[in-house]
Design a protein around this motif. Sequence first.
Motif, PDB file in Angstrom:
ATOM      1  N   LEU A   1      10.093  19.614 -21.681  1.00  0.00           N
ATOM      2  CA  LEU A   1      11.489  19.635 -22.115  1.00  0.00           C
ATOM      3  C   LEU A   1      12.383  18.773 -21.224  1.00  0.00           C
ATOM      4  O   LEU A   1      13.341  18.154 -21.711  1.00  0.00           O
ATOM      5  CB  LEU A   1      12.000  21.073 -22.156  1.00  0.00           C
ATOM      6  N   LYS A   2      12.083  18.707 -19.936  1.00  0.00           N
ATOM      7  CA  LYS A   2      12.873  17.831 -19.060  1.00  0.00           C
ATOM      8  C   LYS A   2      12.676  16.369 -19.449  1.00  0.00           C
ATOM      9  O   LYS A   2      13.629  15.575 -19.432  1.00  0.00           O
ATOM     10  CB  LYS A   2      12.488  18.062 -17.599  1.00  0.00           C
TER      11      LYS A   2
ATOM     12  N   PRO B   1      23.669  13.123 -26.458  1.00  0.00           N
ATOM     13  CA  PRO B   1      24.761  13.207 -25.483  1.00  0.00           C
ATOM     14  C   PRO B   1      24.346  12.629 -24.132  1.00  0.00           C
ATOM     15  O   PRO B   1      23.157  12.571 -23.805  1.00  0.00           O
ATOM     16  CB  PRO B   1      25.026  14.717 -25.384  1.00  0.00           C
ATOM     17  N   ARG B   2      25.321  12.221 -23.360  1.00  0.00           N
ATOM     18  CA  ARG B   2      25.059  11.520 -22.094  1.00  0.00           C
ATOM     19  C   ARG B   2      24.165  12.324 -21.155  1.00  0.00           C
ATOM     20  O   ARG B   2      23.337  11.764 -20.442  1.00  0.00           O
ATOM     21  CB  ARG B   2      26.392  11.213 -21.405  1.00  0.00           C
ATOM     22  N   ASN B   3      24.325  13.644 -21.157  1.00  0.00           N
ATOM     23  CA  ASN B   3      23.524  14.487 -20.270  1.00  0.00           C
ATOM     24  C   ASN B   3      22.312  15.104 -20.955  1.00  0.00           C
ATOM     25  O   ASN B   3      21.622  15.934 -20.357  1.00  0.00           O
ATOM     26  CB  ASN B   3      24.399  15.601 -19.681  1.00  0.00           C
ATOM     27  N   GLY B   4      22.050  14.714 -22.190  1.00  0.00           N
ATOM     28  CA  GLY B   4      20.909  15.264 -22.907  1.00  0.00           C
ATOM     29  C   GLY B   4      21.331  16.226 -24.003  1.00  0.00           C
ATOM     30  O   GLY B   4      22.441  16.754 -24.000  1.00  0.00           O
ATOM     31  N   CYS B   5      20.425  16.467 -24.924  1.00  0.00           N
ATOM     32  CA  CYS B   5      20.709  17.293 -26.097  1.00  0.00           C
ATOM     33  C   CYS B   5      20.896  18.764 -25.702  1.00  0.00           C
ATOM     34  O   CYS B   5      20.005  19.357 -25.075  1.00  0.00           O
ATOM     35  CB  CYS B   5      19.559  17.165 -27.089  1.00  0.00           C
ATOM     36  N   PRO B   6      22.019  19.393 -26.064  1.00  0.00           N
ATOM     37  CA  PRO B   6      22.258  20.796 -25.693  1.00  0.00           C
ATOM     38  C   PRO B   6      21.167  21.753 -26.164  1.00  0.00           C
ATOM     39  O   PRO B   6      20.817  22.704 -25.457  1.00  0.00           O
ATOM     40  CB  PRO B   6      23.601  21.112 -26.368  1.00  0.00           C
ATOM     41  N   GLU B   7      20.629  21.517 -27.343  1.00  0.00           N
ATOM     42  CA  GLU B   7      19.590  22.413 -27.851  1.00  0.00           C
ATOM     43  C   GLU B   7      18.370  22.427 -26.942  1.00  0.00           C
ATOM     44  O   GLU B   7      17.721  23.462 -26.757  1.00  0.00           O
ATOM     45  CB  GLU B   7      19.184  22.001 -29.266  1.00  0.00           C
ATOM     46  N   LEU B   8      18.049  21.288 -26.353  1.00  0.00           N
ATOM     47  CA  LEU B   8      16.905  21.221 -25.448  1.00  0.00           C
ATOM     48  C   LEU B   8      17.176  22.013 -24.170  1.00  0.00           C
ATOM     49  O   LEU B   8      16.264  22.633 -23.611  1.00  0.00           O
ATOM     50  CB  LEU B   8      16.577  19.763 -25.117  1.00  0.00           C
ATOM     51  N   TYR B   9      18.423  21.993 -23.706  1.00  0.00           N
ATOM     52  CA  TYR B   9      18.777  22.819 -22.544  1.00  0.00           C
ATOM     53  C   TYR B   9      18.589  24.301 -22.867  1.00  0.00           C
ATOM     54  O   TYR B   9      18.097  25.076 -22.033  1.00  0.00           O
ATOM     55  CB  TYR B   9      20.227  22.563 -22.129  1.00  0.00           C
ATOM     56  N   ASP B  10      18.991  24.702 -24.075  1.00  0.00           N
ATOM     57  CA  ASP B  10      18.811  26.103 -24.470  1.00  0.00           C
ATOM     58  C   ASP B  10      17.336  26.481 -24.512  1.00  0.00           C
ATOM     59  O   ASP B  10      16.941  27.560 -24.053  1.00  0.00           O
ATOM     60  CB  ASP B  10      19.447  26.351 -25.843  1.00  0.00           C
TER      61      ASP B  10
ATOM     62  N   ALA C   1      16.104  26.879 -20.885  1.00  0.00           N
ATOM     63  CA  ALA C   1      16.614  28.099 -20.256  1.00  0.00           C
ATOM     64  C   ALA C   1      15.940  29.340 -20.829  1.00  0.00           C
ATOM     65  O   ALA C   1      15.543  30.253 -20.088  1.00  0.00           O
ATOM     66  CB  ALA C   1      18.128  28.183 -20.450  1.00  0.00           C
ATOM     67  N   GLU C   2      15.800  29.385 -22.146  1.00  0.00           N
ATOM     68  CA  GLU C   2      15.211  30.565 -22.784  1.00  0.00           C
ATOM     69  C   GLU C   2      13.746  30.731 -22.413  1.00  0.00           C
ATOM     70  O   GLU C   2      13.266  31.855 -22.210  1.00  0.00           O
ATOM     71  CB  GLU C   2      15.376  30.467 -24.301  1.00  0.00           C
ATOM     72  N   TYR C   3      13.015  29.612 -22.306  1.00  0.00           N
ATOM     73  CA  TYR C   3      11.596  29.732 -21.954  1.00  0.00           C
ATOM     74  C   TYR C   3      11.439  30.205 -20.513  1.00  0.00           C
ATOM     75  O   TYR C   3      10.571  31.028 -20.209  1.00  0.00           O
ATOM     76  CB  TYR C   3      10.868  28.403 -22.163  1.00  0.00           C
TER      77      TYR C   3
ATOM     78  N   ILE D   1      21.923  27.073 -14.860  1.00  0.00           N
ATOM     79  CA  ILE D   1      22.265  25.644 -14.849  1.00  0.00           C
ATOM     80  C   ILE D   1      21.937  25.010 -16.197  1.00  0.00           C
ATOM     81  O   ILE D   1      22.683  24.157 -16.701  1.00  0.00           O
ATOM     82  CB  ILE D   1      21.518  24.932 -13.706  1.00  0.00           C
ATOM     83  N   TYR D   2      20.828  25.440 -16.800  1.00  0.00           N
ATOM     84  CA  TYR D   2      20.451  24.892 -18.106  1.00  0.00           C
ATOM     85  C   TYR D   2      21.271  25.515 -19.231  1.00  0.00           C
ATOM     86  O   TYR D   2      21.696  24.820 -20.162  1.00  0.00           O
ATOM     87  CB  TYR D   2      18.958  25.109 -18.347  1.00  0.00           C
ATOM     88  N   PHE D   3      21.513  26.817 -19.157  1.00  0.00           N
ATOM     89  CA  PHE D   3      22.268  27.482 -20.223  1.00  0.00           C
ATOM     90  C   PHE D   3      23.667  26.887 -20.387  1.00  0.00           C
ATOM     91  O   PHE D   3      24.150  26.727 -21.512  1.00  0.00           O
ATOM     92  CB  PHE D   3      22.389  28.981 -19.945  1.00  0.00           C
TER      93      PHE D   3
END
Length: 325
Positions: free
Chosen positions: A142-143, A155-164, A167-169, A184-186
């Motif tokens: 995911l990173k 988005p400039r910092n990466g796709c929000p859904e991927l951060y979710d 974090a969830e995993y 930090i990811y959430f």
Amino acid sequence: MARERPKRGTLPPPHETIERLEKSASDGDFYGAQQIYKSISARYASAERYGEALDILQSGASVQLKHGQVTCGAELAALFVETLTKGKFPCNEDTLDRVRTIYRQFPQIPVPQQLGVDDDMQKLSEALGAAKIRVEGCSSFLKAALKWSAEFGGPRNGCPELYDMLAEYICSESPDLDIAKASIYFVRGKNPAKFASELVNFIEKCYPGEDDLAIVRAVLLYLSLGNMRDANYLMDEVRKQLESKELELPDSDLIQFITYLLRTLERDALPLFRVLRQRYKSSLDRESSFKELLDKIAERFYGVQRRSPLQGMFGDIFQMMGGAD
């Protein structure tokens, strides 16, 4: 009439490779299948036939993960993202859906939290080791996907859904949850309700004194990004979920501070912001990261320019030497 075999050096149709390797993995030859997945996909990529390479790698990652071969599956998942990058595939709904498909194949197996009298320590040790491998493998995948999404249209910092997802995993699979890392990811994701649920789960299990730190850290992280909406939502949602479990927010100076801070940031009140920081300094000193987060918040909401770490270091030295007023 017999089907003509591909000439030496030519690439077989990808669907034939996929079917053959799925059967090989189903028969238990995971290592052999892994080597062929890697070599054949590399040949397609070298020929700049990236779409077909992606088909093979996605199938391989999914098959290996479905059979519990996390290390192999994670390696192919990482190669899938690498191929997205090489082929310069855009971050759009189609490619994100392929990333989602692989992500959903990563096993989700609850890790035992407590030992009973008759528990097999060897099995527990193996379960904890397997959980660590799952988290590391999925996190690496995911990173890499976040980096790709930031470079190719997301988005400039990466796709929000991927951060979710990340974090969830981490929250669901980590044998020893690092709520600070998950936070930090959430905060870069788009699911504060899920974040609130994970915070409440953590609060129910954590040691005394960790609960208010987790809540305040989460709110400050949102605020450091200028996200007042989700910071307020998170506080309200945590409170609601605790009440539904007949629990209450921790009664501490830190919780008082964050409550006052949210109200203060709704208006142009830099002097009050500074008073709050000073009044609650001893509580804020419980975690070193809070100072940096509050400096970022002061910059975002009130335009207070932050000193760089280097400036701060030398500023302190000059004060000690009597070179500053």
